[in-house]
Write a protein that holds these residues in place. Sequence first.
Motif, short mmCIF file in Angstrom:
data_model
loop_
_atom_site.label_atom_id
_atom_site.label_comp_id
_atom_site.label_asym_id
_atom_site.label_seq_id
_atom_site.Cartn_x
_atom_site.Cartn_y
_atom_site.Cartn_z
N VAL A 50 0.83 -1.20 0.00
CA VAL A 50 0.00 0.00 0.00
C VAL A 50 0.87 1.26 0.00
N CYS A 51 1.92 1.27 0.82
CA CYS A 51 2.83 2.42 0.86
C CYS A 51 3.52 2.61 -0.49
N TRP A 52 3.91 1.52 -1.11
CA TRP A 52 4.55 1.63 -2.42
C TRP A 52 3.58 2.18 -3.46
N ALA A 53 2.33 1.72 -3.42
CA ALA A 53 1.33 2.23 -4.36
C ALA A 53 1.06 3.71 -4.15
N MET A 54 1.08 4.18 -2.90
CA MET A 54 0.82 5.59 -2.61
C MET A 54 2.01 6.46 -2.95
N LEU A 55 3.21 5.95 -2.77
CA LEU A 55 4.41 6.75 -3.01
C LEU A 55 4.91 6.66 -4.45
N SER A 56 4.44 5.70 -5.21
CA SER A 56 4.95 5.53 -6.57
C SER A 56 4.73 6.74 -7.47
N PRO A 57 3.57 7.44 -7.42
CA PRO A 57 3.46 8.65 -8.25
C PRO A 57 4.48 9.73 -7.90
N VAL A 58 4.73 9.89 -6.60
CA VAL A 58 5.70 10.91 -6.17
C VAL A 58 7.11 10.51 -6.63
N LEU A 59 7.45 9.24 -6.46
CA LEU A 59 8.77 8.79 -6.90
C LEU A 59 8.93 8.87 -8.41
N TRP A 60 7.86 8.55 -9.14
CA TRP A 60 7.92 8.64 -10.60
C TRP A 60 8.10 10.08 -11.06
N THR A 61 7.38 11.01 -10.43
CA THR A 61 7.53 12.42 -10.78
C THR A 61 8.92 12.93 -10.46
N ALA A 62 9.45 12.53 -9.30
CA ALA A 62 10.81 12.93 -8.95
C ALA A 62 11.83 12.39 -9.94
N MET A 63 11.60 11.19 -10.45
CA MET A 63 12.51 10.62 -11.44
C MET A 63 12.40 11.35 -12.78
N VAL A 64 11.19 11.72 -13.17
CA VAL A 64 10.98 12.40 -14.46
C VAL A 64 11.61 13.78 -14.47
N VAL A 65 11.45 14.54 -13.38
CA VAL A 65 11.93 15.92 -13.37
C VAL A 65 13.44 15.99 -13.21
N THR A 66 14.07 14.91 -12.80
CA THR A 66 15.53 14.92 -12.68
C THR A 66 16.22 14.29 -13.89
N MET A 278 6.50 18.93 -7.58
CA MET A 278 7.40 18.48 -6.53
C MET A 278 7.61 19.57 -5.48
N LEU A 279 7.77 20.80 -5.92
CA LEU A 279 7.94 21.90 -4.97
C LEU A 279 6.67 22.12 -4.15
N LEU A 280 5.53 21.74 -4.71
CA LEU A 280 4.28 21.84 -3.96
C LEU A 280 4.09 20.65 -3.03
N THR A 281 4.64 19.50 -3.40
CA THR A 281 4.43 18.28 -2.63
C THR A 281 5.33 18.19 -1.41
N LEU A 282 6.57 18.63 -1.54
CA LEU A 282 7.51 18.48 -0.43
C LEU A 282 7.05 19.20 0.84
N PRO A 283 6.56 20.46 0.78
CA PRO A 283 6.04 21.06 2.02
C PRO A 283 4.84 20.32 2.58
N VAL A 284 4.01 19.77 1.71
CA VAL A 284 2.85 19.03 2.18
C VAL A 284 3.29 17.78 2.95
N ILE A 285 4.31 17.08 2.43
CA ILE A 285 4.83 15.90 3.13
C ILE A 285 5.41 16.29 4.49
N ALA A 286 6.15 17.39 4.52
CA ALA A 286 6.74 17.83 5.79
C ALA A 286 5.65 18.19 6.80
N PHE A 287 4.64 18.92 6.36
CA PHE A 287 3.56 19.28 7.27
C PHE A 287 2.73 18.07 7.68
N ALA A 288 2.67 17.06 6.82
CA ALA A 288 1.94 15.85 7.19
C ALA A 288 2.62 15.15 8.37
N PHE A 289 3.95 15.09 8.36
CA PHE A 289 4.66 14.50 9.49
C PHE A 289 4.45 15.33 10.75
N ILE A 290 4.47 16.65 10.61
CA ILE A 290 4.23 17.52 11.78
C ILE A 290 2.81 17.33 12.29
#
Length: 306
Positions: A50-66, A278-290
């Motif tokens: 489940v974690c892999w399925a949820m994180l795969s779009p983020v990882l794919w986008t990070a791979m594409v933009v780099t 990605m620049l929009l997602t990273l702050p959301v991930i940080a705030f989610a942990f907080i």
Amino acid sequence: MSTLTGATESAGEAVPLADDVLQPRPRRRRAGGEGAAGRRFMVGGLLLLVCWAMLSPVLWTAMVVTKPTSIAFINPPQFTYHPSLDAFVNLWQTTDFYSYLSNTVVVAVVSTLFALLLGVPAAYALSRFPSWISVVLLVAALVFRALPRFAVVLPMYDISRSLGIYDTKIAVVAALVAINQPFSIWLLRNFFAEIPQQLDEAAMLDGCSRVQVLWRVMVPLMGPGILTAGIFMFLFAFQEYLTALILTDVHSPTVPVFIATQLGQTLPLLQQAGAASMLLTLPVIAFAFIAQRYLVAGLSAGSVKG
């Protein structure tokens, strides 16, 4: 010794020898231990999937933009490449991404502050004065929150045009406060309900009014709860798309609106859209942990021991 042995045998009892007492007894295996370990393994594997399925779009986008633009969107994808940050550099240099990001942060922060300023007194009143009116207001807030977004935003579009605030951050802030206010009231009311009313009565016996009890006694105790509600309000406003799309045009669009305008364009622009996401997602991930950390603290706030 023989007398003792005979006495115990006559009494029908067996006296254990010293060697038998000191010798450790074998432990019994718990029934179903192997089955419980198998279930834990299956649950852990399912959670990993489940974690892999949820994180795969983020990882794919990070791979594409780099990737270099020439191989970013080829099929089948290429997994071996030299990472590059050219997409982020081009995003800042060739677009007005700074203004979009500034609009997003301003709208999120201001709408969160206003939502808390309005939600804290409302939630306190609903938790301390339970009646049929309170129930009606809570149900009405829940129904308003459950309405389709278009049913709420389109009237706000007409109102903003009539007031002359269309395509301004004020219109977006007012709309987000109205949309997210029911959730903040429900969440804060639950936190206030955990604080015993004896604290209100003790403060009023000392000469405090209701307003003073709220701001001097309740708000300090509600610190984790208010912070939790504020984090959720900020996350909702920070990534809101439809409201900003309807109420803005040229001067006040946010990052989600900018990302939508880049879709369907050339490959470099599409890669810039990925960088913006990605620049929009990273702050959301940080705030989610907080939020996860302070949500636990907020749930335990206001409890009385002893």
